[in-house]
Design an enzyme around this catalytic site. Structure first.
Site, PDB file in Angstrom:
ATOM      1  N   TYR A 145       0.848  -1.193   0.000  1.00  0.00           N
ATOM      2  CA  TYR A 145       0.000   0.000   0.000  1.00  0.00           C
ATOM      3  C   TYR A 145       0.879   1.237   0.000  1.00  0.00           C
ATOM      4  O   TYR A 145       1.853   1.320   0.751  1.00  0.00           O
ATOM      5  CB  TYR A 145      -0.886   0.001   1.251  1.00  0.00           C
ATOM      6  CG  TYR A 145      -1.809   1.202   1.336  1.00  0.00           C
ATOM      7  CD1 TYR A 145      -2.849   1.385   0.415  1.00  0.00           C
ATOM      8  CD2 TYR A 145      -1.659   2.149   2.348  1.00  0.00           C
ATOM      9  CE1 TYR A 145      -3.698   2.475   0.500  1.00  0.00           C
ATOM     10  CE2 TYR A 145      -2.509   3.249   2.438  1.00  0.00           C
ATOM     11  CZ  TYR A 145      -3.526   3.410   1.517  1.00  0.00           C
ATOM     12  OH  TYR A 145      -4.371   4.495   1.604  1.00  0.00           O
ATOM     13  N   ASP A 240       9.197   2.853   0.195  1.00  0.00           N
ATOM     14  CA  ASP A 240       8.116   3.522   0.910  1.00  0.00           C
ATOM     15  C   ASP A 240       8.240   3.135   2.380  1.00  0.00           C
ATOM     16  O   ASP A 240       7.817   2.056   2.787  1.00  0.00           O
ATOM     17  CB  ASP A 240       6.760   3.115   0.327  1.00  0.00           C
ATOM     18  CG  ASP A 240       5.608   3.812   1.038  1.00  0.00           C
ATOM     19  OD1 ASP A 240       5.870   4.556   2.016  1.00  0.00           O
ATOM     20  OD2 ASP A 240       4.449   3.617   0.623  1.00  0.00           O
ATOM     21  N   LYS A 268       3.638   9.033   8.972  1.00  0.00           N
ATOM     22  CA  LYS A 268       3.324   8.440  10.280  1.00  0.00           C
ATOM     23  C   LYS A 268       4.228   8.959  11.415  1.00  0.00           C
ATOM     24  O   LYS A 268       4.011  10.064  11.880  1.00  0.00           O
ATOM     25  CB  LYS A 268       3.306   6.920  10.164  1.00  0.00           C
ATOM     26  CG  LYS A 268       2.215   6.501   9.155  1.00  0.00           C
ATOM     27  CD  LYS A 268       1.805   5.057   9.125  1.00  0.00           C
ATOM     28  CE  LYS A 268       0.518   4.928   8.327  1.00  0.00           C
ATOM     29  NZ  LYS A 268       0.613   4.136   7.107  1.00  0.00           N
TER      30      LYS A 268
HETATM   31  C1  PLP Z   1       0.035   4.659   5.714  1.00  0.00           C
HETATM   32  C2  PLP Z   1       0.847   4.430   4.527  1.00  0.00           C
HETATM   33  C3  PLP Z   1       0.785   5.291   3.417  1.00  0.00           C
HETATM   34  C4  PLP Z   1      -0.211   6.404   3.316  1.00  0.00           C
HETATM   35  O1  PLP Z   1      -0.002   7.412   4.260  1.00  0.00           O
HETATM   36  P1  PLP Z   1      -1.224   8.404   4.596  1.00  0.00           P
HETATM   37  O2  PLP Z   1      -0.612   9.364   5.574  1.00  0.00           O
HETATM   38  O3  PLP Z   1      -2.303   7.560   5.160  1.00  0.00           O
HETATM   39  O4  PLP Z   1      -1.612   9.061   3.326  1.00  0.00           O
HETATM   40  C5  PLP Z   1       1.665   5.078   2.386  1.00  0.00           C
HETATM   41  N1  PLP Z   1       2.540   4.066   2.415  1.00  0.00           N
HETATM   42  C6  PLP Z   1       2.617   3.215   3.451  1.00  0.00           C
HETATM   43  C7  PLP Z   1       3.639   2.128   3.432  1.00  0.00           C
HETATM   44  C8  PLP Z   1       1.757   3.357   4.538  1.00  0.00           C
HETATM   45  O5  PLP Z   1       1.822   2.473   5.540  1.00  0.00           O
END
Ligand code: PLP
Length: 430
Positions: A145, A240, A268
């Site tokens: 994701y 990511d 985060k």
């Molecule tokens: C949570 C998450 C996102 C998205 O971040 P948001 O602040 O919710 O837009 C993207 N990549 C990873 C790996 C994530 O865990």
């Protein structure tokens, strides 16, 4: 049994005014049944709902609250920043400090740009990789994701699939066609895509430790093989680390695994609970961003002073207290070992995965290493397990396919309570 009256009535009102009653879909508890809890407050390892039920926290705002809730260091930084105004839309000293700190902590980052969410970070990183390489296509992995940007909302489908199909209405076929899907931990699937799209791949993006299909670790050599392939083919490798950054180590998964991506996306933890994201990497690539470079990216509230104060407070605290990572590792390992013993006692053979303070109990007896193997989990059974844990005062992520996050506020005593609840829950549902 806890009573959920106020949460229930708030949810029914919420559904009148907010689509599905929530501002982000997974909060709706759809995957586990029942109504979501409306949260009133949280402190340390505990969260309280509107009915005043207390729970041990294993969601932690989906990652950011690694120190536990309402940590004094972050609260102090925010309270000091508030009287100076909430936003200027102009450069501030704190932005320079946090950028320098991020460059210091994350091995691959030479320059960094702040944004307001993980989604913005990944969208911007991919645009930059495309602008920098002059190529269009993107390889992502099934089950990873990267936020809700159009390019990332591509169905998992079968591993053999080479052309993306959008899994959300509103994503155009044109966009989907530029996203190619590979299988996590399968370098051959990546090589095939690179071969058949020779010279057209701008970037490969992945969660180096996957945390959005449960918790899945990279197999030995997988990240190294990707690095090598990207070097050979002039592809930008993007880690990511929105979830893993500042969680698995000061410098994230790239520090832990010793593999250096060209670009990294963060989110985060970086905001300590405030809405913050960032993307960074090699100077040469980052200097392609506006206003020095031609690739446009902007944000009215980017680098917001309150968010930067919170972010700087949490990052510098983590940077100066490496022992936190040892503690997190130790307590999480204790929980995972406790679960394993519970499974043995009950004659069950489910799969446990862990990396540092991320872990997952998959309701399958198969090894889990990619999206397909994760999908063998019994999600109905997970729903029952979730309910039982909630009734015992443990607040788990309401989906089989989420990693659980241990915060530094979880003591050994609290870990024991989690392990006991796990035993009761497993017994109850079988
Ligand atoms: C949570 C998450 C996102 C998205 O971040 P948001 O602040 O919710 O837009 C993207 N990549 C990873 C790996 C994530 O865990």
């Amino acid at each position: 049994m806890p009573i959920f009256d106020r949460s229930r009535s708030l949810f029914s009102k919420a559904q009148q005014y907010i689509p599905g009653g929530v501002n982000s879909p997974v909060r709706a508890f759809k995957a586990v049944g029942g109504d979501p809890l409306f949260i009133k407050s949280a402190k340390g390892a505990y969260v309280y709902d509107e009915d005043n039920n207390q729970y041990i926290e294993l969601i932690n705002s989906w990652g950011p609250m690694i120190l536990g809730h309402s940590h004094e260091i972050i609260e102090k930084a925010v309270s000091e920043a508030i009287p100076r105004s909430l936003s200027f839309g102009a450069p501030t000293a704190k932005e320079v400090e946090i950028a320098a700190l991020i460059v210091d902590m994350v091995p691959s980052i030479e320059k960094v740009r702040m944004v307001n969410s993980g989604t913005e970070a990944t969208m911007s990183a991919v645009r930059l990789a495309r602008g920098y390489t002059g190529k269009d296509k993107l390889i992502k992995f099934a089950g990873c994701y990267h936020g809700h940007g159009d390019s990332f909302l591509i169905a998992a489908g079968s591993g053999a699939m080479t052309m993306g199909i959008p899994n959300s209405p509103g994503v155009t076929e044109g966009t989907a066609q530029d996203t190619l899907l590979a299988d996590f931990n399968d370098i051959t699937s990546v090589r095939k895509l690179v071969e058949t799209n020779k010279g057209q791949i701008a970037a490969i993006i992945l969660e180096p430790v996957a945390g959005n299909m449960g918790c899945i670790l990279p197999k030995e050599g997988f990240l190294q093989d990707l690095r090598k392939l990207c070097d050979e083919e002039r592809i930008v490798l993007i880690f990511d680390e929105v979830m893993t950054g500042f969680r698995l180590a000061k410098g994230g998964a790239q520090e832990l695994y010793g593999v250096t991506p060209d670009m990294t996306t963060l989110g985060k933890i970086i905001g300590g609970g405030m809405p913050v994201g960032a993307y960074g990497g090699k100077k040469e690539i980052m200097d392609f961003v506006s206003p020095v470079g031609p690739v446009y990216q902007a944000g009215t509230l980017s680098g917001n002073p309150i968010a930067m104060a919170a972010g700087y407070a949490i990052l510098s605290h983590l940077n100066e207290n490496s022992k936190i990572y040892e503690d997190l590792d130790r307590v999480t390992t204790k929980i995972v070992n406790g679960y394993r013993q519970n499974l043995e006692k009950l004659g069950l053979n489910y799969t446990l995965t862990q990396q540092g303070s991320m872990f997952c109990l998959f309701f399958t007896d198969q090894e889990v290493f990619d999206y397909n193997s994760a999908s063998t989990s019994d999600t109905e059974l997970f729903g029952k397990y979730f309910r039982s844990m909630l009734n015992q005062g443990i607040y788990l992520a309401p989906s089989q396919y989420e990693a659980l996050f241990v915060s530094h506020a979880i003591t050994d005593e609290i870990a024991d309570r989690i392990i006991d609840a796990n035993y009761q829950a497993l017994k109850e549902i079988h």
